[in-house]
Design a protein around this motif. Structure first.
Motif, short mmCIF file in Angstrom:
data_model
loop_
_atom_site.label_atom_id
_atom_site.label_comp_id
_atom_site.label_asym_id
_atom_site.label_seq_id
_atom_site.Cartn_x
_atom_site.Cartn_y
_atom_site.Cartn_z
N HIS A 139 9.64 -13.80 -7.34
CA HIS A 139 9.01 -12.65 -7.98
C HIS A 139 7.91 -12.13 -7.05
CE1 HIS A 139 11.33 -13.61 -11.40
NE2 HIS A 139 10.60 -12.98 -12.29
N LEU A 140 8.00 -10.87 -6.71
CA LEU A 140 7.06 -10.25 -5.78
C LEU A 140 6.06 -9.39 -6.54
CD1 LEU A 140 9.46 -9.15 -2.89
CD2 LEU A 140 8.03 -11.20 -3.01
N ARG A 141 4.79 -9.58 -6.21
CA ARG A 141 3.74 -8.70 -6.71
C ARG A 141 3.23 -7.89 -5.52
NH1 ARG A 141 -0.27 -6.95 -9.78
NH2 ARG A 141 0.44 -7.98 -11.68
N THR A 142 3.06 -6.59 -5.72
CA THR A 142 2.48 -5.77 -4.66
C THR A 142 1.46 -4.82 -5.24
OG1 THR A 142 3.04 -4.50 -2.67
CG2 THR A 142 4.10 -3.82 -4.73
N THR A 143 0.69 -4.24 -4.34
CA THR A 143 -0.29 -3.21 -4.70
C THR A 143 -0.01 -1.98 -3.85
OG1 THR A 143 -1.95 -4.93 -5.12
CG2 THR A 143 -2.74 -2.67 -4.89
N LEU A 144 -0.03 -0.83 -4.51
CA LEU A 144 0.23 0.43 -3.82
C LEU A 144 -0.91 1.41 -4.05
CD1 LEU A 144 4.00 0.77 -4.81
CD2 LEU A 144 3.09 -0.08 -2.64
N MET A 145 -1.02 2.37 -3.14
CA MET A 145 -2.08 3.36 -3.20
C MET A 145 -1.48 4.76 -3.21
SD MET A 145 -5.12 4.25 -0.45
CE MET A 145 -5.71 2.56 -0.36
N VAL A 146 -2.01 5.62 -4.06
CA VAL A 146 -1.63 7.04 -4.04
C VAL A 146 -2.83 7.87 -3.65
CG1 VAL A 146 0.16 6.70 -5.78
CG2 VAL A 146 -2.14 7.38 -6.49
N GLY A 147 -2.55 9.06 -3.11
CA GLY A 147 -3.63 10.00 -2.83
C GLY A 147 -4.40 9.74 -1.56
N GLN A 155 0.79 -1.23 0.00
CA GLN A 155 0.00 0.00 0.00
C GLN A 155 0.83 1.29 0.00
OE1 GLN A 155 -2.87 -0.49 -0.86
NE2 GLN A 155 -3.38 -2.51 -0.14
N HIS A 156 1.84 1.38 0.85
CA HIS A 156 2.66 2.60 0.88
C HIS A 156 3.95 2.30 1.62
CE1 HIS A 156 3.29 6.94 0.48
NE2 HIS A 156 2.15 6.99 -0.20
N ILE A 157 4.85 3.28 1.68
CA ILE A 157 6.10 3.12 2.40
C ILE A 157 6.36 4.25 3.39
CG2 ILE A 157 7.61 4.35 0.78
CD1 ILE A 157 8.30 1.00 2.67
N SER A 158 5.72 5.39 3.23
CA SER A 158 5.91 6.51 4.16
C SER A 158 5.32 6.15 5.52
CB SER A 158 5.21 7.76 3.61
OG SER A 158 5.01 8.71 4.64
N ASP A 159 6.12 6.33 6.57
CA ASP A 159 5.64 5.99 7.91
C ASP A 159 4.39 6.78 8.29
OD1 ASP A 159 7.32 3.95 8.81
OD2 ASP A 159 8.91 5.36 9.31
N SER A 160 4.34 8.04 7.91
CA SER A 160 3.18 8.85 8.28
C SER A 160 1.92 8.35 7.58
CB SER A 160 3.43 10.33 7.94
OG SER A 160 3.64 10.50 6.55
N VAL A 161 2.06 7.95 6.32
CA VAL A 161 0.90 7.43 5.59
C VAL A 161 0.50 6.06 6.13
CG1 VAL A 161 0.01 6.71 3.34
CG2 VAL A 161 1.45 8.75 3.52
N LEU A 162 1.49 5.19 6.36
CA LEU A 162 1.19 3.86 6.89
C LEU A 162 0.48 3.94 8.24
CD1 LEU A 162 4.54 2.03 6.03
CD2 LEU A 162 2.28 1.56 5.02
N GLU A 163 0.89 4.90 9.06
CA GLU A 163 0.25 5.06 10.36
C GLU A 163 -1.20 5.49 10.20
OE1 GLU A 163 0.91 7.37 14.64
OE2 GLU A 163 2.30 7.70 12.97
N ARG A 164 -1.45 6.46 9.32
CA ARG A 164 -2.83 6.90 9.11
C ARG A 164 -3.69 5.81 8.46
NH1 ARG A 164 -0.13 11.44 7.50
NH2 ARG A 164 -0.62 11.16 5.29
#
Length: 436
Positions: free
Chosen positions: A291-299, A257-266
């Motif tokens: 092989h790794l598949r991931t999903t990330l979120m922006v916004g 989903q994300h890597i920023s600690d502030s975003v992960l916490e929220r």
């Protein structure tokens, strides 16, 4: 309108697909003929298995219901039923807005549909011990090992729809694997909302490694592929199972989903940036070539430009072999919808999404090019035009890169494994030649 035929339309994820397949088996045992996802409804009954996860999926489900409601009003359809996640979540609203639907069923009571429709004098299903009607090519199947989710990620509506995590008993799963092998299934896509949580509700322990190991020991199981792991409290013993068994694919779908600690916490992800980086390092060290598949979120609400750049830097360094991404959309009833303001403008979300996917496209092209000249084990899924279409152990059906092999070179059989030398690569597909 074809008598005794039921048309099943499945929207959304592979977990919904499994529910449709189970229902189709019950219909056929009761004398009906089922057709899955036809181009247009031609049966006397239609069933829509809906998705209610995010806005686009909900709109797609509603559009399908409206199209079939119009067919019913025009006399091209006798009865229309709706089931699944959307009707589980919005039952009253749908009943008020769509009176053309004969009855709505939710996520868990859909098997009552069999009683609702009743028996038919048509020919009953015979001779197959499998509990499902497979809608996938006969050599692979999705295997749902649990339902529900105990996580409470701030943005996610799934727990509101599916409820708490409920694991299937391990012996029941293994029995189904044997049933599927007996009808020709060689490849299993293991799925649930959070794969790595499997078994916790049974005795407080994670049993995914035990389950996968026992599956791998069943004769006829050629490939096992794992979907939807969670980074928090990841069971490292699963990596040992992947290494020990050649039929467990070196593939892991793990949504970060994300890597920023502030975003992960929220987001309420209960994992930090450093923990994520440490986990990825361990996975790659213990399972070389995975092989790794991931999903990330922006916004996500509160995501700053600095947070986004941190995400871009992470993707650039992590070099995921497979990656999907989507822009945050507010889902009513979730923590973020109640407590956060959706403060990232839509145009900013789309700009960030485009930049992230462009970066991944470049990474994917580079990783694909590295496979040129290598000999890989490939299973053939189908023929399209001048090519056989296959996959390596590093690719899940429908979402990952495929291997294209010219038909003119030699005849190949669907569902059969071949050794293939990769001769060329594009951003998302490989080209190959069978090695005799």
């Amino acid at each position: 309108m074809i008598k005794n035929r039921i048309d099943i339309f499945t929207m959304g994820c592979s977990k919904n697909l499994v529910d449709s397949e189970l229902l189709m088996k019950q219909f056929e045992l009761n004398g009906y003929h089922c057709v899955h996802d036809p181009e247009q409804a031609e049966g006397e009954i239609a069933v829509v298995n809906t998705c209610g996860f995010i806005g686009d999926a909900k709109e797609e489900s509603i559009q399908m219901i409206l199209e079939l409601a119009a067919a019913k009003q025009e006399g091209r359809l006798n009865r229309l039923y709706v089931m699944g996640c959307l009707s589980e979540r919005y039952l009253k609203e749908l009943m008020d807005e769509l009176p053309e639907v004969d009855r709505f069923f939710g996520k868990f009571n859909y098997k009552e549909l069999v009683k609702e429709i009743g028996e038919n004098e048509g020919e009953r299903e015979r001779g197959c011990g499998c509990r499902r009607v497979l809608t996938t090519p006969k050599h692979y199947a999705y295997l749902k090992i649990a339902e529900g989710c105990d996580r409470r990620c701030a943005y996610c509506a799934i727990p509101l729809i599916t409820g708490k995590h409920v694991s299937r008993p391990i012996n029941d799963i293994l029995d189904e694997v044997r049933e599927l092998v007996a009808v020709g299934v060689k490849e299993f896509q293991v799925i649930e909302q959070e794969l790595t949580y499997y078994g916790v509700d049974l005795d407080g322990k994670r049993h995914i490694a035990e389950l996968v190991q026992k599956m791998a020991e069943i004769d006829g199981v050629e490939w096992i592929r794992l979907h939807y792991a969670y980074p928090n409290q990841f069971p490292l013993e699963l990596l040992d199972v992947i290494c020990e068994h050649s039929n467990v694919c070196k593939y892991l779908d793990i949504a970060l989903q994300h890597i920023s600690d502030s975003v992960l916490e929220r987001m309420h992800r209960h994992v930090t940036k450093q923990e994520t980086l440490d986990l990825l390092k361990v996975i790659r060290e213990q399972v070389p070539g995975i092989h790794l598949r991931t999903t990330l979120m922006v916004g996500f609400p509160g995501e700053t430009e600095e947070d986004f750049q941190e995400l871009m830097d992470f993707v650039r360094k992590a070099r995921f072999e497979r990656m999907g991404a989507f822009a945050y959309s507010e889902e009513e009833g979730t923590y973020s919808a109640i407590h956060y303001k959706d403060d990232v403008p839509d145009d900013v979300k789309q700009r960030r999404l485009s930049k992230l996917m462009a970066l991944q496209q470049q990474i994917s092209a580079e990783i694909a090019a590295e496979k040129i000249g290598k000999i890989l084990k490939v299973i053939i899924d189908r023929q399209e035009g001048d090519y056989y279409i296959g996959r390596t152990e590093y690719s899940s059906p429908e979402v990952d890169p495929e291997v294209l092999i010219p038909v003119a070179e030699q005849p190949l059989e669907t569902g059969t494994f071949y050794s293939v030398r990769i001769t060329d690569a594009e951003e998302f597909d490989l080209y190959g030649k069978v090695i005799n």
